[in-house]
Design a protein around this motif. Structure first.
Motif, PDB file in Angstrom:
ATOM      1  N   THR A 115       0.830  -1.208   0.000  1.00  0.00           N
ATOM      2  CA  THR A 115       0.000   0.000   0.000  1.00  0.00           C
ATOM      3  C   THR A 115       0.861   1.252   0.000  1.00  0.00           C
ATOM      4  OG1 THR A 115      -1.751  -1.167   1.193  1.00  0.00           O
ATOM      5  CG2 THR A 115      -1.807   1.234   1.257  1.00  0.00           C
ATOM      6  N   GLN A 116       1.883   1.260   0.829  1.00  0.00           N
ATOM      7  CA  GLN A 116       2.788   2.412   0.910  1.00  0.00           C
ATOM      8  C   GLN A 116       3.492   2.666  -0.415  1.00  0.00           C
ATOM      9  OE1 GLN A 116       6.586   1.817   2.910  1.00  0.00           O
ATOM     10  NE2 GLN A 116       6.248   3.708   4.078  1.00  0.00           N
ATOM     11  N   LEU A 117       4.000   1.597  -1.026  1.00  0.00           N
ATOM     12  CA  LEU A 117       4.691   1.746  -2.295  1.00  0.00           C
ATOM     13  C   LEU A 117       3.741   2.189  -3.397  1.00  0.00           C
ATOM     14  CD1 LEU A 117       7.120  -1.316  -2.280  1.00  0.00           C
ATOM     15  CD2 LEU A 117       7.647   1.079  -1.835  1.00  0.00           C
ATOM     16  N   HIS A 118       2.527   1.670  -3.390  1.00  0.00           N
ATOM     17  CA  HIS A 118       1.552   2.067  -4.402  1.00  0.00           C
ATOM     18  C   HIS A 118       1.245   3.560  -4.292  1.00  0.00           C
ATOM     19  CE1 HIS A 118      -2.592   2.487  -6.099  1.00  0.00           C
ATOM     20  NE2 HIS A 118      -2.039   1.761  -7.065  1.00  0.00           N
ATOM     21  N   GLU A 119       1.105   4.043  -3.090  1.00  0.00           N
ATOM     22  CA  GLU A 119       0.835   5.471  -2.886  1.00  0.00           C
ATOM     23  C   GLU A 119       1.985   6.326  -3.423  1.00  0.00           C
ATOM     24  OE1 GLU A 119       0.188   8.716   0.754  1.00  0.00           O
ATOM     25  OE2 GLU A 119       0.525   6.607   1.201  1.00  0.00           O
ATOM     26  N   LEU A 120       3.210   5.932  -3.089  1.00  0.00           N
ATOM     27  CA  LEU A 120       4.371   6.703  -3.527  1.00  0.00           C
ATOM     28  C   LEU A 120       4.535   6.661  -5.039  1.00  0.00           C
ATOM     29  CD1 LEU A 120       6.957   8.294  -2.928  1.00  0.00           C
ATOM     30  CD2 LEU A 120       8.116   6.113  -2.525  1.00  0.00           C
ATOM     31  N   LEU A 121       4.412   5.483  -5.621  1.00  0.00           N
ATOM     32  CA  LEU A 121       4.613   5.329  -7.062  1.00  0.00           C
ATOM     33  C   LEU A 121       3.555   6.077  -7.872  1.00  0.00           C
ATOM     34  CD1 LEU A 121       5.504   1.539  -6.975  1.00  0.00           C
ATOM     35  CD2 LEU A 121       7.042   3.336  -7.785  1.00  0.00           C
ATOM     36  N   THR A 122       2.299   5.986  -7.452  1.00  0.00           N
ATOM     37  CA  THR A 122       1.239   6.676  -8.195  1.00  0.00           C
ATOM     38  C   THR A 122       1.352   8.188  -8.045  1.00  0.00           C
ATOM     39  OG1 THR A 122      -0.262   6.325  -6.307  1.00  0.00           O
ATOM     40  CG2 THR A 122      -0.394   4.762  -8.135  1.00  0.00           C
ATOM     41  N   ALA A 123       1.730   8.662  -6.860  1.00  0.00           N
ATOM     42  CA  ALA A 123       1.903  10.100  -6.665  1.00  0.00           C
ATOM     43  C   ALA A 123       3.036  10.626  -7.542  1.00  0.00           C
ATOM     44  CB  ALA A 123       2.182  10.402  -5.194  1.00  0.00           C
ATOM     45  N   THR A 124       4.121   9.876  -7.608  1.00  0.00           N
ATOM     46  CA  THR A 124       5.261  10.280  -8.437  1.00  0.00           C
ATOM     47  C   THR A 124       4.874  10.327  -9.901  1.00  0.00           C
ATOM     48  OG1 THR A 124       6.765   9.241  -6.850  1.00  0.00           O
ATOM     49  CG2 THR A 124       7.654   9.769  -9.023  1.00  0.00           C
ATOM     50  N   ALA A 125       4.178   9.294 -10.358  1.00  0.00           N
ATOM     51  CA  ALA A 125       3.795   9.213 -11.773  1.00  0.00           C
ATOM     52  C   ALA A 125       2.819  10.314 -12.168  1.00  0.00           C
ATOM     53  CB  ALA A 125       3.185   7.847 -12.063  1.00  0.00           C
ATOM     54  N   SER A 126       2.094  10.866 -11.205  1.00  0.00           N
ATOM     55  CA  SER A 126       1.073  11.874 -11.514  1.00  0.00           C
ATOM     56  C   SER A 126       1.655  13.265 -11.747  1.00  0.00           C
ATOM     57  CB  SER A 126       0.053  11.948 -10.367  1.00  0.00           C
ATOM     58  OG  SER A 126       0.637  12.558  -9.211  1.00  0.00           O
ATOM     59  N   ARG A 127       2.946  13.454 -11.454  1.00  0.00           N
ATOM     60  CA  ARG A 127       3.545  14.786 -11.533  1.00  0.00           C
ATOM     61  C   ARG A 127       4.429  14.929 -12.768  1.00  0.00           C
ATOM     62  NH1 ARG A 127       4.492  13.591  -5.917  1.00  0.00           N
ATOM     63  NH2 ARG A 127       2.893  14.663  -4.702  1.00  0.00           N
ATOM     64  N   PRO A 128       4.573  16.159 -13.254  1.00  0.00           N
ATOM     65  CA  PRO A 128       5.561  16.398 -14.318  1.00  0.00           C
ATOM     66  C   PRO A 128       6.965  16.315 -13.750  1.00  0.00           C
ATOM     67  CG  PRO A 128       4.619  18.480 -13.581  1.00  0.00           C
ATOM     68  CD  PRO A 128       3.842  17.391 -12.879  1.00  0.00           C
TER      69      PRO A 128
END
Length: 266
Positions: free
Chosen positions: A71-84
């Motif tokens: 869950t923690q990794l999913h949150e970090l990875l998706t947040a990172t991917a959402s940014r320029p």
């Protein structure tokens, strides 16, 4: 079973050019600030990296035990991917780590000397978004950073242009092992290896003559204190962001697969 054995052998052969020289240096008591980084900074041991596995079925009880990490990794990875991506940092985190320091992090001389290195650092706007780089800034450089990333708010700062964020895809991948296939871990490792080379080529250290990759290409600095060096760095940084995007997407998909089944959704 034979298919697994063949895949395991191919995996070992793929990574042997990286692992073998590291183990030889370790046995000889020799350290390399570029090539040893992935084996010393990150927690995955060389023998673990060489071990291939196909991944776990998400119904395995181990997956449920690892749910908080997934869950923690999913949150970090998706947040990172959402940014320029930010492609204007020019690797100044390494310069901020030696600003007005009595000793450097590596036993290598500074390419421009201490005073000129400090001048370059002080003449730039520093925008480091990665806590694990920011935390190594010297006390005099901390206040130069326009951001204040912390250990507990990584998802609020990580962005896909960051070299250290790209290297950390390897860490995220092996933290998901053995739940995911080792091929994805190897993809992330090779990306991290190449990123580390750029990271140190753009750093203030003078490593002239060092061999930086298995092909034997010699060291050449990226002189980020010059306009040409900035362009070279930003171009390479964009290339690594493009290489990292499908790996990050694959890790996100694996997290979602594991979480969906663990929650009884799939």
């Amino acid at each position: 079973m034979q298919e697994y054995e063949e895949q395991a052998a191919a995996h070992r052969a793929r990574l042997a050019p990286y692992v073998g020289p590291h183990l030889a240096r370790r046995d000889a008591g020799i350290k390399h600030p570029v090539h040893d980084f992935l084996f010393t900074y990150y927690a995955q041991r060389p023998t673990q990296l060489l071990r291939w596995h196909p991944g776990l079925d998400a119904s395995d009880p181990y997956v449920a035990e690892r749910r908080p990490v997934i869950t923690q990794l999913h949150e970090l990875l998706t947040a990172t991917a959402s940014r320029p991506g930010n492609f204007g940092c020019f690797g100044l985190h390494e310069w901020a780590m030696v600003h007005r320091a009595d000793a450097t992090r590596h036993p290598v001389p500074l390419r421009l000397g201490a005073a000129a290195t400090d001048a370059v650092t002080e003449s730039h706007r520093i925008t480091c978004s990665h806590f694990d780089a920011f935390r190594f800034f010297t006390p005099t450089a901390l206040g130069m950073n326009t951001l204040s990333p912390g250990s507990r708010d990584r998802a609020a700062y990580e962005q896909p242009g960051c070299l250290h964020g790209g290297m950390d895809l390897y860490k995220h991948a092996f933290r998901l092992s053995p739940m995911i296939c080792s091929d994805l871990v190897a993809d992330a490792f090779e990306l991290a290896w190449d990123i580390r080379i750029l990271d140190m080529r753009a750093a203030p250290y003078d490593m002239t003559g060092a061999v930086l990759d298995p092909s034997g290409e010699p060291w050449s600095p990226v002189r980020i204190e010059t306009p040409d060096g900035k362009r070279e760095y930003a171009e390479a940084q964009r290339g690594f962001a493009e290489r990292g995007a499908p790996i990050r997407a694959a890790l996100i998909a694996e997290c979602e697969r594991l979480l969906a089944t663990a929650d009884g959704i799939a």
